[in-house]
Write a protein that holds these residues in place. Sequence first.
Motif, PDB file in Angstrom:
ATOM      1  N   MET A   1       0.839  -1.184   0.000  1.00  0.00           N
ATOM      2  CA  MET A   1       0.000   0.000   0.000  1.00  0.00           C
ATOM      3  C   MET A   1       0.883   1.247   0.000  1.00  0.00           C
ATOM      4  SD  MET A   1      -2.698   1.194   2.866  1.00  0.00           S
ATOM      5  CE  MET A   1      -1.884   2.533   3.707  1.00  0.00           C
ATOM      6  N   ALA A   2       0.683   2.110  -0.937  1.00  0.00           N
ATOM      7  CA  ALA A   2       1.442   3.365  -1.014  1.00  0.00           C
ATOM      8  C   ALA A   2       0.738   4.428  -0.166  1.00  0.00           C
ATOM      9  CB  ALA A   2       1.550   3.809  -2.461  1.00  0.00           C
ATOM     10  N   TRP A   3       1.483   5.471   0.151  1.00  0.00           N
ATOM     11  CA  TRP A   3       0.968   6.522   1.026  1.00  0.00           C
ATOM     12  C   TRP A   3       0.555   7.748   0.222  1.00  0.00           C
ATOM     13  CZ3 TRP A   3       6.134   4.674   2.101  1.00  0.00           C
ATOM     14  CH2 TRP A   3       6.156   3.607   3.010  1.00  0.00           C
ATOM     15  N   ASN A   4      -0.235   8.631   0.851  1.00  0.00           N
ATOM     16  CA  ASN A   4      -0.629   9.896   0.233  1.00  0.00           C
ATOM     17  C   ASN A   4       0.494  10.921   0.349  1.00  0.00           C
ATOM     18  OD1 ASN A   4      -3.304   9.067  -0.428  1.00  0.00           O
ATOM     19  ND2 ASN A   4      -3.849   9.300   1.718  1.00  0.00           N
ATOM     20  N   TYR A   5       1.192  10.892   1.483  1.00  0.00           N
ATOM     21  CA  TYR A   5       2.318  11.811   1.664  1.00  0.00           C
ATOM     22  C   TYR A   5       3.264  11.255   2.719  1.00  0.00           C
ATOM     23  CZ  TYR A   5       0.198  13.589   5.993  1.00  0.00           C
ATOM     24  OH  TYR A   5      -0.318  13.710   7.250  1.00  0.00           O
ATOM     25  N   THR A   6       4.477  11.766   2.667  1.00  0.00           N
ATOM     26  CA  THR A   6       5.471  11.443   3.691  1.00  0.00           C
ATOM     27  C   THR A   6       6.025  12.754   4.234  1.00  0.00           C
ATOM     28  OG1 THR A   6       7.267  11.334   2.083  1.00  0.00           O
ATOM     29  CG2 THR A   6       6.160   9.258   2.636  1.00  0.00           C
ATOM     30  N   GLY A   7       6.550  12.695   5.418  1.00  0.00           N
ATOM     31  CA  GLY A   7       7.156  13.870   6.032  1.00  0.00           C
ATOM     32  C   GLY A   7       8.322  13.453   6.907  1.00  0.00           C
ATOM     33  N   TRP A   8       9.183  14.390   7.167  1.00  0.00           N
ATOM     34  CA  TRP A   8      10.350  14.133   8.018  1.00  0.00           C
ATOM     35  C   TRP A   8      10.070  14.687   9.394  1.00  0.00           C
ATOM     36  CZ3 TRP A   8      14.119  10.985   6.447  1.00  0.00           C
ATOM     37  CH2 TRP A   8      14.177  10.697   5.076  1.00  0.00           C
ATOM     38  N   GLY A   9      10.268  13.870  10.410  1.00  0.00           N
ATOM     39  CA  GLY A   9      10.051  14.287  11.787  1.00  0.00           C
ATOM     40  C   GLY A   9      11.167  15.199  12.283  1.00  0.00           C
ATOM     41  N   GLN A  10      11.107  15.522  13.555  1.00  0.00           N
ATOM     42  CA  GLN A  10      12.136  16.349  14.175  1.00  0.00           C
ATOM     43  C   GLN A  10      13.443  15.569  14.262  1.00  0.00           C
ATOM     44  OE1 GLN A  10      11.735  19.587  15.091  1.00  0.00           O
ATOM     45  NE2 GLN A  10       9.723  19.431  14.161  1.00  0.00           N
ATOM     46  N   ARG A  11      14.540  16.276  14.130  1.00  0.00           N
ATOM     47  CA  ARG A  11      15.855  15.646  14.281  1.00  0.00           C
ATOM     48  C   ARG A  11      16.078  15.281  15.743  1.00  0.00           C
ATOM     49  NH1 ARG A  11      19.947  16.855  10.247  1.00  0.00           N
ATOM     50  NH2 ARG A  11      18.916  17.813   8.496  1.00  0.00           N
ATOM     51  N   ASP A  12      16.634  14.118  15.951  1.00  0.00           N
ATOM     52  CA  ASP A  12      17.034  13.698  17.285  1.00  0.00           C
ATOM     53  C   ASP A  12      18.488  14.116  17.451  1.00  0.00           C
ATOM     54  OD1 ASP A  12      18.064  12.316  19.506  1.00  0.00           O
ATOM     55  OD2 ASP A  12      16.618  10.690  19.237  1.00  0.00           O
ATOM     56  N   SER A  13      18.727  15.164  18.235  1.00  0.00           N
ATOM     57  CA  SER A  13      20.078  15.720  18.346  1.00  0.00           C
ATOM     58  C   SER A  13      21.039  14.788  19.087  1.00  0.00           C
ATOM     59  CB  SER A  13      20.037  17.082  19.034  1.00  0.00           C
ATOM     60  OG  SER A  13      19.464  16.970  20.310  1.00  0.00           O
ATOM     61  N   LYS A  14      20.535  13.922  19.936  1.00  0.00           N
ATOM     62  CA  LYS A  14      21.409  12.981  20.641  1.00  0.00           C
ATOM     63  C   LYS A  14      21.812  11.815  19.739  1.00  0.00           C
ATOM     64  CE  LYS A  14      19.604  14.106  25.161  1.00  0.00           C
ATOM     65  NZ  LYS A  14      18.803  13.686  26.290  1.00  0.00           N
ATOM     66  N   GLN A  15      20.865  11.303  18.978  1.00  0.00           N
ATOM     67  CA  GLN A  15      21.130  10.166  18.096  1.00  0.00           C
ATOM     68  C   GLN A  15      21.625  10.599  16.709  1.00  0.00           C
ATOM     69  OE1 GLN A  15      20.679   6.883  18.904  1.00  0.00           O
ATOM     70  NE2 GLN A  15      20.061   7.382  20.969  1.00  0.00           N
ATOM     71  N   HIS A  16      21.467  11.895  16.384  1.00  0.00           N
ATOM     72  CA  HIS A  16      21.812  12.432  15.069  1.00  0.00           C
ATOM     73  C   HIS A  16      21.040  11.714  13.964  1.00  0.00           C
ATOM     74  CE1 HIS A  16      24.882  14.846  16.933  1.00  0.00           C
ATOM     75  NE2 HIS A  16      25.352  13.762  17.526  1.00  0.00           N
ATOM     76  N   THR A  17      19.733  11.573  14.188  1.00  0.00           N
ATOM     77  CA  THR A  17      18.870  10.885  13.230  1.00  0.00           C
ATOM     78  C   THR A  17      17.628  11.721  12.955  1.00  0.00           C
ATOM     79  OG1 THR A  17      17.729   9.699  14.995  1.00  0.00           O
ATOM     80  CG2 THR A  17      19.607   8.572  13.962  1.00  0.00           C
ATOM     81  N   VAL A  18      16.908  11.335  11.911  1.00  0.00           N
ATOM     82  CA  VAL A  18      15.621  11.933  11.585  1.00  0.00           C
ATOM     83  C   VAL A  18      14.737  10.809  11.039  1.00  0.00           C
ATOM     84  CG1 VAL A  18      16.381  12.643   9.284  1.00  0.00           C
ATOM     85  CG2 VAL A  18      14.462  13.816  10.352  1.00  0.00           C
ATOM     86  N   THR A  19      13.460  10.819  11.432  1.00  0.00           N
ATOM     87  CA  THR A  19      12.548   9.741  11.077  1.00  0.00           C
ATOM     88  C   THR A  19      11.650  10.155   9.915  1.00  0.00           C
ATOM     89  OG1 THR A  19      12.537   8.987  13.363  1.00  0.00           O
ATOM     90  CG2 THR A  19      10.736   8.221  11.977  1.00  0.00           C
ATOM     91  N   LEU A  20      11.490   9.252   8.968  1.00  0.00           N
ATOM     92  CA  LEU A  20      10.550   9.442   7.863  1.00  0.00           C
ATOM     93  C   LEU A  20       9.210   8.875   8.302  1.00  0.00           C
ATOM     94  CD1 LEU A  20      10.023  10.323   4.936  1.00  0.00           C
ATOM     95  CD2 LEU A  20      10.725   8.022   4.229  1.00  0.00           C
ATOM     96  N   ILE A  21       8.169   9.680   8.153  1.00  0.00           N
ATOM     97  CA  ILE A  21       6.830   9.327   8.624  1.00  0.00           C
ATOM     98  C   ILE A  21       5.863   9.381   7.447  1.00  0.00           C
ATOM     99  CG2 ILE A  21       4.970   9.988  10.201  1.00  0.00           C
ATOM    100  CD1 ILE A  21       7.199  11.413  11.868  1.00  0.00           C
ATOM    101  N   ALA A  22       4.936   8.415   7.387  1.00  0.00           N
ATOM    102  CA  ALA A  22       3.932   8.392   6.320  1.00  0.00           C
ATOM    103  C   ALA A  22       2.569   8.781   6.862  1.00  0.00           C
ATOM    104  CB  ALA A  22       3.853   7.010   5.688  1.00  0.00           C
ATOM    105  N   ASP A  23       1.840   9.532   6.056  1.00  0.00           N
ATOM    106  CA  ASP A  23       0.465   9.925   6.362  1.00  0.00           C
ATOM    107  C   ASP A  23       0.284  10.425   7.797  1.00  0.00           C
ATOM    108  OD1 ASP A  23      -0.376   9.428   3.781  1.00  0.00           O
ATOM    109  OD2 ASP A  23      -0.996   7.376   4.217  1.00  0.00           O
ATOM    110  N   GLY A  24       1.276  11.129   8.307  1.00  0.00           N
ATOM    111  CA  GLY A  24       1.157  11.827   9.572  1.00  0.00           C
ATOM    112  C   GLY A  24       1.538  11.079  10.822  1.00  0.00           C
ATOM    113  N   ASP A  25       1.464   9.731  10.834  1.00  0.00           N
ATOM    114  CA  ASP A  25       1.730   9.048  12.092  1.00  0.00           C
ATOM    115  C   ASP A  25       2.384   7.670  11.974  1.00  0.00           C
ATOM    116  OD1 ASP A  25      -0.406   7.695  11.011  1.00  0.00           O
ATOM    117  OD2 ASP A  25      -1.692   7.873  12.764  1.00  0.00           O
ATOM    118  N   THR A  26       2.712   7.237  10.788  1.00  0.00           N
ATOM    119  CA  THR A  26       3.310   5.914  10.609  1.00  0.00           C
ATOM    120  C   THR A  26       4.808   6.033  10.370  1.00  0.00           C
ATOM    121  OG1 THR A  26       1.243   5.191   9.562  1.00  0.00           O
ATOM    122  CG2 THR A  26       3.192   3.778   9.269  1.00  0.00           C
TER     123      THR A  26
END
Length: 174
Positions: A1-26
Motif C-alpha cells: 500500500m502506497a501513502w498519500n504523503y510522507t514527512g520528516w520528523g524532528q531531528r534527534d540531536s542525541k542520536q543524530h537521526t531523523v525519522t521518515l513518517i507516512a500519512d502523519g503518524d506511521t
Amino acid sequence: MAWNYTGWGQRDSKQHTVTLIADGDTPIATFPAQLEGITQVEVQGTPWKLSQGQRNITAEVGERSFKASVEKKFSSAKEIQLDLDGRKARAICEKRSDWVYEDASGEKLGQFSGGNNGVRNSYTEFEAGKTNEQEQVFLSLISRTVLESKLSSMSVALIASLVLISLFLVLVFL
C-alpha cells in the motif's frame, strides 16, 4: 500500500537521526541526519544501501536500485534526473522552491515545496496509485536533500555577505 504523503520528523540531536513518517503518524524508517558516503538504513524491515555524493544519490534495495543525479549540485539544481529501478522520471523546480516529480511521459507523480517552513516540515505529496512505497521513500529522500542543500547554500551566502558588510563598516568608520 502506497501513502498519500510522507514527512520528516524532528531531528534527534542525541542520536543524530531523523525519522521518515507516512500519512502523519506511521514511522517508516530512521535515517542519519547527515548522509555521507555509504550508509545502511532499514526501511520497514528491508535493508537499504544509500550512497550520496555532491551530484548524485543512489539506493540499493535488494535487486532494485534508485538513482538521482544533477549536473552541478543539489543546491543549485533546477532539474533532477531520476531512475526508479528502470523507470525514468525527473524532479522539476517550477518556481523558487516548488518542485514536481513527473515520469518520462510527463505524468505527475508527486510534489514538494520549500515554502512555508518547507525545510522544517518537509512533506512530499504523492498522486494516488502512481508510485510504490520504495519509490516514495527514495523520492522523500530526494526532497529532503534538495531542501536542506538549498538552505545550507543560502546560509553560507548570508554569512559571507554579513562578514563583507562588517569589514566594509569597520574600514569606513575607522
